[in-house]
Design a protein around this motif. Structure first.
Motif, PDB file in Angstrom:
ATOM      1  N   ALA A 291     -52.234   5.557  -6.089  1.00 26.71           N
ATOM      2  CA  ALA A 291     -51.004   6.129  -6.640  1.00 26.71           C
ATOM      3  C   ALA A 291     -50.028   6.597  -5.565  1.00 26.71           C
ATOM      4  N   LYS A 292     -50.471   6.659  -4.301  1.00 23.45           N
ATOM      5  CA  LYS A 292     -49.578   7.042  -3.209  1.00 23.45           C
ATOM      6  C   LYS A 292     -48.645   5.906  -2.800  1.00 23.45           C
ATOM      7  N   PHE A 293     -48.814   4.748  -3.447  1.00 18.71           N
ATOM      8  CA  PHE A 293     -48.018   3.590  -3.064  1.00 18.71           C
ATOM      9  C   PHE A 293     -47.354   2.969  -4.295  1.00 18.71           C
ATOM     10  N   GLU A 294     -46.169   2.435  -4.054  1.00 15.61           N
ATOM     11  CA  GLU A 294     -45.397   1.762  -5.098  1.00 15.61           C
ATOM     12  C   GLU A 294     -45.000   0.396  -4.582  1.00 15.61           C
ATOM     13  N   LEU A 295     -45.166  -0.625  -5.400  1.00 22.52           N
ATOM     14  CA  LEU A 295     -44.728  -1.969  -5.057  1.00 22.52           C
ATOM     15  C   LEU A 295     -43.415  -2.266  -5.757  1.00 22.52           C
ATOM     16  N   GLU A 296     -42.416  -2.695  -4.990  1.00 22.21           N
ATOM     17  CA  GLU A 296     -41.108  -3.010  -5.551  1.00 22.21           C
ATOM     18  C   GLU A 296     -40.968  -4.521  -5.697  1.00 22.21           C
ATOM     19  N   LEU A 297     -40.642  -4.953  -6.916  1.00 23.10           N
ATOM     20  CA  LEU A 297     -40.459  -6.371  -7.216  1.00 23.10           C
ATOM     21  C   LEU A 297     -39.000  -6.625  -7.542  1.00 23.10           C
ATOM     22  N   THR A 298     -38.476  -7.752  -7.100  1.00 24.02           N
ATOM     23  CA  THR A 298     -37.128  -8.104  -7.524  1.00 24.02           C
ATOM     24  C   THR A 298     -37.151  -8.413  -9.015  1.00 24.02           C
ATOM     25  N   GLU A 299     -36.007  -8.241  -9.643  1.00 23.57           N
ATOM     26  CA  GLU A 299     -35.923  -8.370 -11.091  1.00 23.57           C
ATOM     27  C   GLU A 299     -36.395  -9.734 -11.578  1.00 23.57           C
ATOM     28  N   ASP A 300     -36.015 -10.816 -10.871  1.00 20.19           N
ATOM     29  CA  ASP A 300     -36.379 -12.149 -11.349  1.00 20.19           C
ATOM     30  C   ASP A 300     -37.887 -12.376 -11.298  1.00 20.19           C
ATOM     31  N   ALA A 314     -50.626  -6.180 -14.271  1.00 23.58           N
ATOM     32  CA  ALA A 314     -51.481  -5.338 -15.110  1.00 23.58           C
ATOM     33  C   ALA A 314     -52.679  -4.819 -14.308  1.00 23.58           C
ATOM     34  N   ARG A 315     -53.251  -5.660 -13.461  1.00 23.46           N
ATOM     35  CA  ARG A 315     -54.389  -5.231 -12.640  1.00 23.46           C
ATOM     36  C   ARG A 315     -53.960  -4.201 -11.594  1.00 23.46           C
ATOM     37  N   LEU A 316     -52.772  -4.372 -11.041  1.00 25.29           N
ATOM     38  CA  LEU A 316     -52.260  -3.400 -10.069  1.00 25.29           C
ATOM     39  C   LEU A 316     -52.041  -2.039 -10.719  1.00 25.29           C
ATOM     40  N   ARG A 317     -51.492  -2.044 -11.936  1.00 27.62           N
ATOM     41  CA  ARG A 317     -51.264  -0.789 -12.654  1.00 27.62           C
ATOM     42  C   ARG A 317     -52.598  -0.129 -13.017  1.00 27.62           C
ATOM     43  N   ALA A 318     -53.576  -0.953 -13.412  1.00 23.75           N
ATOM     44  CA  ALA A 318     -54.893  -0.401 -13.742  1.00 23.75           C
ATOM     45  C   ALA A 318     -55.541   0.236 -12.517  1.00 23.75           C
ATOM     46  N   LEU A 319     -55.218  -0.299 -11.357  1.00 25.87           N
ATOM     47  CA  LEU A 319     -55.737   0.261 -10.105  1.00 25.87           C
ATOM     48  C   LEU A 319     -55.084   1.603  -9.782  1.00 25.87           C
ATOM     49  N   GLY A 320     -53.878   1.824 -10.320  1.00 26.88           N
ATOM     50  CA  GLY A 320     -53.169   3.072 -10.054  1.00 26.88           C
ATOM     51  C   GLY A 320     -51.923   2.902  -9.212  1.00 26.88           C
ATOM     52  N   ILE A 321     -51.637   1.655  -8.795  1.00 27.25           N
ATOM     53  CA  ILE A 321     -50.432   1.374  -8.006  1.00 27.25           C
ATOM     54  C   ILE A 321     -49.204   1.485  -8.907  1.00 27.25           C
ATOM     55  N   ALA A 322     -48.153   2.163  -8.419  1.00 25.43           N
ATOM     56  CA  ALA A 322     -46.895   2.232  -9.160  1.00 25.43           C
ATOM     57  C   ALA A 322     -46.134   0.911  -8.980  1.00 25.43           C
ATOM     58  N   ILE A 323     -45.397   0.510 -10.015  1.00 27.14           N
ATOM     59  CA  ILE A 323     -44.639  -0.748  -9.994  1.00 27.14           C
ATOM     60  C   ILE A 323     -43.176  -0.449 -10.326  1.00 27.14           C
ATOM     61  N   ALA A 324     -42.272  -0.841  -9.425  1.00 34.69           N
ATOM     62  CA  ALA A 324     -40.834  -0.643  -9.650  1.00 34.69           C
ATOM     63  C   ALA A 324     -40.129  -1.990  -9.731  1.00 34.69           C
ATOM     64  N   VAL A 325     -39.148  -2.078 -10.619  1.00 31.45           N
ATOM     65  CA  VAL A 325     -38.284  -3.252 -10.688  1.00 31.45           C
ATOM     66  C   VAL A 325     -37.048  -2.941  -9.846  1.00 31.45           C
ATOM     67  N   ASP A 326     -36.868  -3.688  -8.756  1.00 34.09           N
ATOM     68  CA  ASP A 326     -35.780  -3.449  -7.818  1.00 34.09           C
ATOM     69  C   ASP A 326     -34.510  -4.175  -8.276  1.00 34.09           C
ATOM     70  N   ASP A 327     -33.357  -3.672  -7.830  1.00 34.31           N
ATOM     71  CA  ASP A 327     -32.050  -4.298  -8.103  1.00 34.31           C
ATOM     72  C   ASP A 327     -31.840  -4.533  -9.601  1.00 34.31           C
ATOM     73  N   PHE A 328     -32.276  -3.569 -10.428  1.00 34.24           N
ATOM     74  CA  PHE A 328     -32.171  -3.745 -11.880  1.00 34.24           C
ATOM     75  C   PHE A 328     -30.704  -3.908 -12.279  1.00 34.24           C
ATOM     76  N   ASP A 340     -41.991  -5.057 -22.462  1.00 37.26           N
ATOM     77  CA  ASP A 340     -43.424  -5.327 -22.477  1.00 37.26           C
ATOM     78  C   ASP A 340     -44.110  -5.039 -21.142  1.00 37.26           C
ATOM     79  N   LEU A 341     -43.345  -4.964 -20.045  1.00 39.98           N
ATOM     80  CA  LEU A 341     -43.963  -4.743 -18.739  1.00 39.98           C
ATOM     81  C   LEU A 341     -44.406  -3.293 -18.571  1.00 39.98           C
ATOM     82  N   ASP A 342     -45.564  -3.107 -17.961  1.00 31.08           N
ATOM     83  CA  ASP A 342     -46.053  -1.765 -17.640  1.00 31.08           C
ATOM     84  C   ASP A 342     -45.540  -1.400 -16.253  1.00 31.08           C
ATOM     85  N   ILE A 343     -44.345  -0.799 -16.205  1.00 30.75           N
ATOM     86  CA  ILE A 343     -43.731  -0.430 -14.936  1.00 30.75           C
ATOM     87  C   ILE A 343     -43.548   1.079 -14.869  1.00 30.75           C
ATOM     88  N   THR A 344     -43.357   1.581 -13.649  1.00 25.96           N
ATOM     89  CA  THR A 344     -43.198   3.025 -13.462  1.00 25.96           C
ATOM     90  C   THR A 344     -41.796   3.412 -13.033  1.00 25.96           C
TER      91      THR A 344
END
Length: 436
Positions: A291-300, A314-328, A340-344
């Motif tokens: 949870a100390k880390f967040e992965l940023e993904l581009t919107e596409d 989904a596996r990354l979120r289950a692990l506890g990693i935060a997920i951000a959608v960048d350049d929204f 539908d996406l499990d993002i933080t």
């Protein structure tokens, strides 16, 4: 003739197409990938709207499909870029003739109601063979060829053979230097603070790659990533960044700092089965919670309809990693996928933030992002905050986290530690003192 499509939705998207390309390569000794970019198509969607634009894109796709035989593999790589895989050896002359025949064919206008459109194309092509085939390298080379085609002054076509690289003097030197940079530890992570907009305290940081080039000084990500793509080192570079982020947080923790670090992740990594085991290994080695880390993904990437991407997220979120959608908001946000996406976190593209005081539509887009974030119970982060006016408007809109030059540019590790430590030692934010 290959099957025509009734809607764009049935055309394989980037991730489905890449999967098809990989399978295609296993079935043919030699093959060629052609990427077809519709020139200035954004003018169509800007003038006529997305609905009309999509209808023209569907016509273009079906006309391209009908132009070739049923041995091809066809997909939509991005909004207005299509891909075709051809079996067999294809010399540059043959691919150039295919390009010229196709552009000649499209000189006949397409019509929709009162609107007409004549399509023109930039085309990049790359030859490959089954022996030693690597999908990420192959796609990167095709995209490098397309980029070169766009840069050509007179001919909107460029092809790479099995061994050549796109030219350009200084960039070739950068590509050669990158191998040395990886070996000699010339790469470095910089950190741009993420700030609580109410208290002005530092709450995290985005990790940004820099290259301490011995001749050119600090090189920013554009040329660096271009060099990595051309040398097929994107995955290696991405893992270096991930490893260095963990190492940097360990250094910060020695100074009493434990901010959440955000790391930009490449599409290549999302297709890598070793990503999650590698993150688990790093967490165990350094003793950090995911949870100390967040992965940023581009919107596409985040909004792709790839089953593999969704499963990996989904596996990354289950692990506890935060997920951000960048350049929204920068692309065509598919709100159904966002739902539908499990993002933080949603990170609002800086162009909307920087234009807050000039355009009410930008303000409305930021408000819409806030509403969506609240509904999904995820954080909304504003990028590109440069003025006090930006800060005040974002506070009014209820945005609680942001980053931008008003607070700090991206800075080296030691400078970030000094800036963040002041927050703890003084007991009140140094940013608050500077900004009043």
């Amino acid at each position: 003739m290959p099957k025509l499509h009734q809607t764009l939705a049935t055309i394989p998207n980037r991730y489905a197409f890449i999967n098809q390309v990989d399978k295609f390569a296993q079935c043919h000794d030699n093959f060629t990938l052609m990427l077809i970019d519709v020139v200035r198509f954004s003018d169509v969607t800007t003038s006529l709207g997305i609905t009309v634009g999509d209808r023209f894109l569907l016509q273009i796709a079906n006309r391209i499909i009908s132009f070739f035989d049923d041995k091809i593999c066809f997909g939509r790589v991005s909004g207005d870029i299509f891909g075709i895989m051809f079996p067999g050896k294809a010399e540059q002359g043959l691919m150039l003739r295919r390009y010229e025949r196709m552009t000649e064919h499209f000189k006949t206008p397409m019509h929709h109601e009162q609107h007409a459109f004549i399509a023109d194309f930039n085309v990049g092509a790359v030859a490959g063979r089954q022996h030693g085939f690597q999908i990420s390298n192959f796609i990167s080379r095709a995209e490098a060829a397309l980029k070169q085609a766009k840069e050509n002054k007179y001919e909107n076509f460029y092809m790479l053979d099995g061994t050549s690289y796109a030219p350009s003097g200084r960039r070739l030197a950068l590509k050669a230097d990158l191998r040395r940079a990886m070996a000699r530890d010339e790469l470095e992570l910089y950190f741009q603070p993420k700030v609580n907009l109410s208290t002005l305290q530092i709450v995290g940081a985005e990790c940004l790659l820099r290259w301490n080039h011995p001749l050119d000084g600090v090189v920013f990500p554009g040329p660096l990533i271009e060099a990595a793509e051309s040398y097929h080192m994107m995955n290696e570079l991405a893992y270096w960044t991930l490893n260095q982020a963990f190492h940097s947080l360990a250094s910060m923790s020695l100074s009493g700092l434990t901010p959440r670090l955000s790391i930009n992740i490449s599409p290549t990594q999302l297709y890598d089965s070793q990503l999650i085991p590698h993150i688990k290994m790093l967490c165990e080695r350094y003793g950090f919670a995911p949870a100390k880390f967040e992965l940023e993904l581009t919107e596409d990437v985040a909004l792709s309809n790839s089953l593999m991407v969704k499963e990996q997220l989904a596996r990354l979120r289950a692990l506890g990693i935060a997920i951000a959608v960048d350049d929204f908001g920068k692309g065509y946000s598919n709100l159904a996928y966002i739902r539908d996406l499990d993002i933080t976190a949603l990170k609002i593209d800086k162009n909307f933030v920087m234009g807050l005081s000039d355009n009410q539509v930008n303000r409305a887009i930021v408000q819409a992002a806030k509403i969506i974030g609240d509904a999904k119970q995820c954080e909304v982060v504003a990028e590109g905050i440069e003025t006090m006016e930006h800060l005040h408007i974002l506070r009014e809109l209820g945005i609680t986290t942001g980053q931008g030059f008003l607070f700090s540019r991206a800075i080296p590790l030691n400078e970030f530690v000094t800036l963040a430590q002041q927050d703890i030692i003084v007991g009140s934010s140094p940013l608050r003192k500077r900004l009043g």
